[in-house]
Design a protein around this motif. Sequence first.
Motif, short mmCIF file in Angstrom:
data_model
loop_
_atom_site.label_atom_id
_atom_site.label_comp_id
_atom_site.label_asym_id
_atom_site.label_seq_id
_atom_site.Cartn_x
_atom_site.Cartn_y
_atom_site.Cartn_z
N THR A 37 0.83 -1.21 0.00
CA THR A 37 0.00 0.00 0.00
C THR A 37 0.86 1.26 0.00
OG1 THR A 37 -0.17 -0.17 2.41
CG2 THR A 37 -2.00 -1.06 1.12
N PHE A 40 2.46 1.54 -3.45
CA PHE A 40 1.47 2.05 -4.40
C PHE A 40 1.32 3.56 -4.25
CE2 PHE A 40 -2.67 3.28 -5.93
CZ PHE A 40 -2.80 2.56 -7.11
N ALA A 44 2.12 6.37 -6.98
CA ALA A 44 1.06 7.28 -7.41
C ALA A 44 1.53 8.74 -7.33
CB ALA A 44 -0.20 7.08 -6.57
N ALA A 101 -4.98 10.99 -14.27
CA ALA A 101 -5.66 9.77 -13.82
C ALA A 101 -4.89 8.53 -14.29
CB ALA A 101 -7.08 9.75 -14.37
N ARG A 102 -4.42 8.56 -15.50
CA ARG A 102 -3.70 7.40 -16.05
C ARG A 102 -2.35 7.19 -15.37
NH1 ARG A 102 -0.07 6.89 -20.12
NH2 ARG A 102 -0.35 9.03 -20.81
N VAL A 104 -1.15 8.41 -12.45
CA VAL A 104 -1.21 8.16 -11.01
C VAL A 104 -1.49 6.68 -10.78
CG1 VAL A 104 -2.60 8.57 -8.94
CG2 VAL A 104 -1.75 10.50 -10.25
N MET A 105 -2.46 6.14 -11.49
CA MET A 105 -2.79 4.72 -11.34
C MET A 105 -1.64 3.83 -11.85
SD MET A 105 -5.51 4.51 -9.72
CE MET A 105 -5.82 2.77 -9.87
N SER A 106 -1.12 4.15 -13.02
CA SER A 106 -0.06 3.30 -13.56
C SER A 106 1.20 3.39 -12.71
CB SER A 106 0.25 3.65 -15.02
OG SER A 106 0.95 4.86 -15.12
N GLY A 108 1.36 3.82 -9.45
CA GLY A 108 1.13 2.96 -8.29
C GLY A 108 1.24 1.49 -8.63
N ILE A 109 0.63 1.10 -9.73
CA ILE A 109 0.63 -0.31 -10.14
C ILE A 109 2.04 -0.76 -10.55
CG2 ILE A 109 -0.21 -1.92 -11.90
CD1 ILE A 109 -2.86 -0.22 -11.85
N THR A 112 4.42 -1.02 -7.55
CA THR A 112 4.02 -2.11 -6.66
C THR A 112 4.43 -3.45 -7.25
OG1 THR A 112 2.16 -0.80 -5.82
CG2 THR A 112 2.07 -3.19 -5.46
#
Length: 122
Positions: A37, A40, A44, A101-102, A104-106, A108-109, A112
């Motif tokens: 967490t 991630f 992000a 949006a893209r 920040v998510m990518s 984190g992913i 991780t």
Amino acid sequence: MMRQGANSAIRFTTYSTLKQVVQGAAGARPSQQLPSTITFGIGAVAGLVTVYTTMPLDVVKTRMQSLEARQQYKNSFHCAYRIFTEGGILRFWTGTTPRLARLVMSGGIVFTVYEQIIRIIA
């Protein structure tokens, strides 16, 4: 090429720096793994920093890829000049929300998954 180089440099530098800060604040050794967490969240934030710092390069790149670019711009510097003179400085951050949006998510992913693979390999 400039945009992608800047993206990678900023993203990885931000991630590494934030990871070191978090590990230092937690009193963890540099080799100690952080929870997924936290990883991630750091990834992000690295994505967020990347978007806001490289958005001008992304806008120029996108304009230069348009079908009309050859008629409108002499080169990337001319494109940047026209964006600035015709739309102002804030025009360089047009389209930030979808990219934010893209990335920040990518971010984190990707980080991780990266840390999980490192755990498996090591």
